[in-house]
Design a protein around this motif. Structure first.
Motif, PDB file in Angstrom:
ATOM      1  N   SER A  37       0.755  -1.038   0.004  1.00 20.92           N
ATOM      2  CA  SER A  37      -0.025  -0.145   0.093  1.00 20.92           C
ATOM      3  C   SER A  37       0.946   1.228   0.084  1.00 20.92           C
ATOM      4  O   SER A  37       1.897   1.060   0.578  1.00 20.92           O
ATOM      5  CB  SER A  37      -0.793   0.110   1.114  1.00 20.92           C
ATOM      6  OG  SER A  37      -1.307   1.265   1.451  1.00 20.92           O
ATOM      7  N   ARG A  38       0.342   2.193  -0.685  1.00 24.23           N
ATOM      8  CA  ARG A  38       1.288   3.350  -0.606  1.00 24.23           C
ATOM      9  C   ARG A  38       1.384   4.294   0.600  1.00 24.23           C
ATOM     10  O   ARG A  38       2.007   4.932   0.863  1.00 24.23           O
ATOM     11  CB  ARG A  38       0.807   4.426  -1.798  1.00 24.23           C
ATOM     12  CG  ARG A  38       1.025   3.873  -3.175  1.00 24.23           C
ATOM     13  CD  ARG A  38       0.505   4.851  -4.252  1.00 24.23           C
ATOM     14  NE  ARG A  38       1.031   6.161  -3.966  1.00 24.23           N
ATOM     15  CZ  ARG A  38       0.812   7.133  -4.826  1.00 24.23           C
ATOM     16  NH1 ARG A  38       0.180   6.912  -5.979  1.00 24.23           N
ATOM     17  NH2 ARG A  38       1.097   8.682  -4.380  1.00 24.23           N
ATOM     18  N   ASP A  44      -7.278   1.330   1.994  1.00 24.89           N
ATOM     19  CA  ASP A  44      -6.899   0.769   0.761  1.00 24.89           C
ATOM     20  C   ASP A  44      -7.264  -0.551   0.707  1.00 24.89           C
ATOM     21  O   ASP A  44      -6.851  -1.436   1.194  1.00 24.89           O
ATOM     22  CB  ASP A  44      -5.520   0.891   0.711  1.00 24.89           C
ATOM     23  CG  ASP A  44      -4.755   0.524  -0.866  1.00 24.89           C
ATOM     24  OD1 ASP A  44      -5.564   0.164  -1.455  1.00 24.89           O
ATOM     25  OD2 ASP A  44      -3.579   0.609  -0.831  1.00 24.89           O
ATOM     26  N   HIS A  76       5.811   4.431  -1.586  1.00 22.47           N
ATOM     27  CA  HIS A  76       6.077   3.811  -3.169  1.00 22.47           C
ATOM     28  C   HIS A  76       4.750   3.122  -3.649  1.00 22.47           C
ATOM     29  O   HIS A  76       4.152   2.800  -2.868  1.00 22.47           O
ATOM     30  CB  HIS A  76       7.111   2.783  -3.070  1.00 22.47           C
ATOM     31  CG  HIS A  76       8.245   3.225  -2.157  1.00 22.47           C
ATOM     32  ND1 HIS A  76       9.026   3.129  -1.264  1.00 22.47           N
ATOM     33  CD2 HIS A  76       9.363   4.109  -2.983  1.00 22.47           C
ATOM     34  CE1 HIS A  76       9.982   3.517  -1.067  1.00 22.47           C
ATOM     35  NE2 HIS A  76      10.248   4.461  -2.096  1.00 22.47           N
ATOM     36  N   ASP A  77       4.844   2.964  -4.942  1.00 21.13           N
ATOM     37  CA  ASP A  77       3.523   2.495  -5.719  1.00 21.13           C
ATOM     38  C   ASP A  77       3.967   0.906  -5.524  1.00 21.13           C
ATOM     39  O   ASP A  77       5.181   0.497  -5.113  1.00 21.13           O
ATOM     40  CB  ASP A  77       3.093   3.026  -6.722  1.00 21.13           C
ATOM     41  CG  ASP A  77       4.332   2.694  -8.169  1.00 21.13           C
ATOM     42  OD1 ASP A  77       5.218   1.908  -7.611  1.00 21.13           O
ATOM     43  OD2 ASP A  77       3.990   3.210  -9.352  1.00 21.13           O
ATOM     44  N   SER A  78       2.754   0.221  -5.800  1.00 14.94           N
ATOM     45  CA  SER A  78       2.863  -1.294  -5.768  1.00 14.94           C
ATOM     46  C   SER A  78       3.848  -1.794  -6.811  1.00 14.94           C
ATOM     47  O   SER A  78       4.667  -2.846  -6.347  1.00 14.94           O
ATOM     48  CB  SER A  78       1.488  -1.785  -6.024  1.00 14.94           C
ATOM     49  OG  SER A  78       0.675  -1.514  -5.282  1.00 14.94           O
ATOM     50  N   ASP A  80       6.825  -0.477  -7.808  1.00 19.27           N
ATOM     51  CA  ASP A  80       8.241  -0.225  -7.187  1.00 19.27           C
ATOM     52  C   ASP A  80       8.291  -1.129  -6.137  1.00 19.27           C
ATOM     53  O   ASP A  80       9.483  -2.092  -6.072  1.00 19.27           O
ATOM     54  CB  ASP A  80       8.308   1.099  -6.660  1.00 19.27           C
ATOM     55  CG  ASP A  80       8.374   2.225  -7.778  1.00 19.27           C
ATOM     56  OD1 ASP A  80       9.039   1.824  -8.772  1.00 19.27           O
ATOM     57  OD2 ASP A  80       8.237   3.142  -7.322  1.00 19.27           O
ATOM     58  N   THR A 112       0.497  -0.463 -13.196  1.00 16.71           N
ATOM     59  CA  THR A 112       1.293  -1.254 -12.261  1.00 16.71           C
ATOM     60  C   THR A 112       1.814  -2.610 -13.041  1.00 16.71           C
ATOM     61  O   THR A 112       2.889  -2.794 -13.017  1.00 16.71           O
ATOM     62  CB  THR A 112       0.472  -1.760 -10.936  1.00 16.71           C
ATOM     63  OG1 THR A 112      -0.129  -0.636 -10.249  1.00 16.71           O
ATOM     64  CG2 THR A 112       1.332  -2.609  -9.980  1.00 16.71           C
TER      65      THR A 112
END
Length: 131
Positions: A37-38, A44, A76-78, A80, A112
């Motif tokens: 999760s960011r 989320d 970070h996004d998923s 990454d 993603t």
């Protein structure tokens, strides 16, 4: 050897998890489950909460596979998080789930999934959920 799966609690995530378990078992590899999760929202629904984590661990405990479950919340996004974990664990395979799309939607894959497919240093297996 390691098989890594990007997991979210959806039919696509379940399909990816099923395939990742099968791949880890057939390769005698460790399974790394990444549910990220960011951390920039209060809720989320892609992030597995405590009761879901317990159910997920129970399911994985019932499989004949060594596993680790990671739930990073770092901003970070998923994509990454999955790519970083794959590098950190020396993954030989990343398994991700894909949503079914309309003909127009097929022109643009989810960002993603697209980033993982394009940037991964290892093989990536994309699976769809059953209809």
């Amino acid at each position: 050897m390691t098989v890594l799966v990007g997991y979210i609690p959806t039919p696509e995530g379940a399909a990816a998890l099923d395939r990742a378990i099968a791949e880890a078992r057939s390769r005698s590899a460790k399974l790394v489950v990444v549910n990220a999760s960011r951390g920039d929202v209060f809720v989320d629904d892609r992030f597995v909460q405590s009761d879901g984590v317990e159910a997920l661990r129970k399911r994985l405990d019932g499989e004949d596979v060594a596993y680790e479950l990671f739930q990073p919340i770092g901003g970070h996004d998923s994509a990454d998080e999955v790519l970083d974990a794959a590098e950190q664990h020396g993954a030989e395979l990343i398994v991700i789930g894909l949503r079914r799309r309309t003909p127009v939607g097929k022109l643009i894959m989810g960002s993603t999934a697209q980033r993982i497919l394009l940037q991964a240093e290892c093989a990536v297996l994309a699976v769809k959920a059953a209809k």
